[in-house]
Design a protein around this motif. Structure first.
Motif, short mmCIF file in Angstrom:
data_model
loop_
_atom_site.label_atom_id
_atom_site.label_comp_id
_atom_site.label_asym_id
_atom_site.label_seq_id
_atom_site.Cartn_x
_atom_site.Cartn_y
_atom_site.Cartn_z
N VAL A 219 0.98 -1.28 -0.02
CA VAL A 219 -0.02 -0.09 -0.10
C VAL A 219 0.99 1.28 0.07
CG1 VAL A 219 -1.81 -1.11 1.21
CG2 VAL A 219 -0.43 0.18 2.58
N PHE A 220 2.07 1.10 0.11
CA PHE A 220 3.08 2.30 0.06
C PHE A 220 3.85 2.43 -1.29
CE2 PHE A 220 2.77 0.61 4.62
CZ PHE A 220 1.87 1.78 4.88
N ALA A 240 -0.69 4.75 9.25
CA ALA A 240 -0.61 3.26 9.51
C ALA A 240 -0.38 3.15 10.79
CB ALA A 240 0.35 2.66 8.46
N ARG A 241 0.79 3.74 11.56
CA ARG A 241 1.06 3.51 12.94
C ARG A 241 -0.28 3.96 13.82
NH1 ARG A 241 2.74 6.80 16.71
NH2 ARG A 241 3.23 8.35 15.20
N LEU A 242 -0.81 5.01 13.48
CA LEU A 242 -1.78 5.60 14.65
C LEU A 242 -3.07 4.84 14.39
CD1 LEU A 242 -0.97 9.29 14.58
CD2 LEU A 242 -0.26 7.57 16.37
N VAL A 243 -3.33 4.25 13.29
CA VAL A 243 -4.61 3.64 13.38
C VAL A 243 -4.41 1.96 13.88
CG1 VAL A 243 -5.44 4.71 11.17
CG2 VAL A 243 -4.21 2.54 10.87
N THR A 250 -8.15 -3.22 5.27
CA THR A 250 -8.83 -2.00 5.96
C THR A 250 -7.49 -0.86 5.71
OG1 THR A 250 -9.54 -3.73 7.52
CG2 THR A 250 -9.07 -1.44 8.34
N LEU A 251 -6.34 -1.31 5.74
CA LEU A 251 -5.29 -0.15 5.61
C LEU A 251 -5.31 0.52 4.38
CD1 LEU A 251 -2.96 1.00 7.37
CD2 LEU A 251 -1.51 -0.66 6.14
N GLN A 252 -5.53 -0.08 3.44
CA GLN A 252 -5.67 0.53 2.01
C GLN A 252 -6.27 1.72 1.75
OE1 GLN A 252 -5.64 -2.39 -1.26
NE2 GLN A 252 -4.58 -1.15 -2.62
N PRO A 253 -7.67 1.74 2.07
CA PRO A 253 -8.47 3.20 1.78
C PRO A 253 -8.07 4.05 2.81
CG PRO A 253 -9.82 1.38 3.03
CD PRO A 253 -8.66 0.68 2.47
N ILE A 254 -7.41 3.70 4.11
CA ILE A 254 -6.90 4.66 5.06
C ILE A 254 -5.56 5.57 4.33
CG2 ILE A 254 -6.09 5.15 7.06
CD1 ILE A 254 -7.54 2.69 8.18
N VAL A 255 -4.87 4.70 3.85
CA VAL A 255 -3.58 5.09 3.30
C VAL A 255 -3.84 6.04 1.91
CG1 VAL A 255 -1.19 4.64 2.30
CG2 VAL A 255 -2.07 3.48 4.00
N GLY A 331 -13.65 3.07 6.83
CA GLY A 331 -13.85 1.55 7.35
C GLY A 331 -13.41 1.27 8.77
N LEU A 332 -13.16 2.12 9.61
CA LEU A 332 -13.13 1.93 10.87
C LEU A 332 -14.38 2.72 11.71
CD1 LEU A 332 -9.29 2.25 11.32
CD2 LEU A 332 -10.71 0.05 11.31
#
Length: 469
Positions: A219-220, A240-243, A250-255, A331-332
């Protein structure tokens, strides 16, 4: 006797390392037998039989520790589970207590993370076979802490690293010319301390276990550090660290949401921020909520912040400062918003449309006010890249922002005085003040309670119900 005294620019941290006269040592242990005294805020925390002497030891062990754990010492940001920096025993106890409140499977993982943090950030772990007080190295954004049993010192994190580098270089120099394998390995590891592959770096920055890093590193793809000589953190890794550890889906849409936040200029905001830290300087040593109240009072006193009736509209403030507010599904359920303001993205506030109570008007206003606090005083200190409201942001920083948000929207003195003016018609008072100042029932309740106005038993019960809504 050879001696090095290195201290941070503000004198908060001092290491004094000295060697006896050299006697042709043949091993690293013999060569680095010396005396180290460490002071925090002028008080010895590592010392010998009295405060004026140092600890006699073979300091090749400290060089080995620094070389092996330098990556985590230098880039791992924040204490475990977001506990506030304080003395080492209190940080450890607070993190363990937070882990104990989690579900069993999650608690076990967090306890392992706590132990991993302690074993890589406590310099006392370097002294194999010696009983020495803890001496933790803690990064808090751009701020650095060193914490012992009963003492802490705070300075810029770059100064913490410089002091440790001076110590490491002196020990490595002491080993120069020795041919025993241990000395050669210790010096090589020290000189190569910044050379780490991408996956290891992501592991250290995000706090994700190695197997999860292998899953999510895709994702990076456009990280600046992918092809750089020196790896550095950025907004994407910080988010990524703070979530907290999340699977790829789950991580992909956040990043991606953080990546889409474009870099903008915010000269008006920057002007305010330049004075905001000074505004709370007189309460810098007070609890975080006191700082939050002080900062909110200062901002409300600035021109064009509150309207004629005393209402503050945080969305309008952000817009006037050029800070985009973007609504996006992350998503969270537990994350209210992500604020990003690093060198490549933002400043911007990403409101999570998937959050609990997403339709609450008062909660949305409180969230935006919360992010304003971070934008004013945390970008240059604890949160230089990203903040996640509902994530793993350090608690002391979030406590200040929560207090600030409530006080900005409805000051305690005003809340208490106006509530009493309704003469016991509590329900009518609550409806009026919620509408007039755009606050939730909980914010109204807390501000009235914290105003310390005299309340009847019935009104106290009513306020308690508001806080619980």
């Amino acid at each position: 006797m050879d001696e090095l005294v290195t201290r941070s620019a503000d004198g908060e941290i001092e290491f004094a390392l000295s060697w006896p006269s050299r006697r042709q040592p043949s091993t690293g242990a013999e060569a680095t037998l010396g005396c180290l005294r460490v002071c925090l805020r002028g008080r010895p925390v590592w010392h010998g039989v009295d405060d004026r002497t140092g600890v006699d030891w073979t300091w090749i062990e400290l060089l080995e520790f620094l070389g092996e754990h330098w990556l985590f010492l230098s880039v791992e940001d924040g204490c475990p589970l977001g506990v506030a920096p304080t003395t080492a025993p209190r940080m450890l106890a607070a993190a363990e207590a937070a882990a104990d409140r989690l579900p069993a499977a999650e608690a076990e993982f967090e306890r392992e993370q706590i132990e991993a943090y302690r074993s890589t950030h406590d310099l006392a772990e370097a002294l194999q076979g010696a009983v020495s007080p803890p001496l933790w190295v803690v990064r808090d954004g751009n701020v650095g802490w060193m914490a012992s049993s009963a003492m802490t010192a705070k300075t810029s994190f770059s100064e913490v690293l410089r002091v440790l580098t001076d110590v490491g270089d002196l020990i490595a120099l002491r080993l120069d010319g020795l041919s025993d394998p241990r000395s050669i390995q210790a010096v090589m590891t020290w000189h190569e301390r910044d050379g780490h592959d991408r996956l290891r770096f992501i592991e250290a920055v995000t706090g994700y276990p190695a197997e999860l890093v292998a899953e999510v590193e895709s994702v990076f793809p456009s990280l600046d550090e992918r092809d750089a000589d020196t790896l550095v953190s950025n907004e994407l890794l910080a988010a990524a660290r703070l979530v907290g550890p999340q699977p790829l889906t789950t991580l992909q849409p956040i990043v991606e949401a953080v990546r889409r936040a474009r870099k903008v200029k915010t000269s008006k905001l920057d002007h305010l921020a330049a004075h905001a830290t000074e505004a709370i300087g007189s309460v810098a040593d007070e609890p975080p909520y006191v700082q939050g109240h002080e900062l909110a009072g200062w901002l409300r006193a600035q021109p064009s912040i509150a309207n004629g009736s005393g209402r503050v509209n945080p969305d309008e403030l952000l817009r006037s400062w050029g800070v985009p507010v973007v609504e996006v599904g992350l998503g969270l359920l537990n994350v209210d918003a992500i604020g990003c303001w690093g060198p490549h993205h933002g400043p911007a506030v990403l409101l999570n449309t998937d959050r609990r109570h997403a339709s609450s008007f008062g909660r949305k206003r409180a969230t935006l006010a919360h992010e304003i606090c971070h934008l004013l005083v945390d970008r240059s200190t604890s949160l230089p890249l990203v903040e996640v409201l509902g994530g793993r942001t350090a608690r002391h920083v979030e406590q200040r922002a929560r207090a600030f948000a409530a006080e900005l929207l409805l000051p305690r003195e005003l809340a208490g005085r106006l509530f009493l003016s309704f003469g016991g018609q509590d329900d009518r008072a609550a409806k009026s003040l919620r509408a007039r100042y755009g606050v939730s029932s909980a914010v109204l309740g807390w501000q009235v309670r914290n105003s310390n106005v005299p309340l009847t038993p019935a009104s106290r019960h009513f306020i308690d119900r508001l806080i619980g809504e």
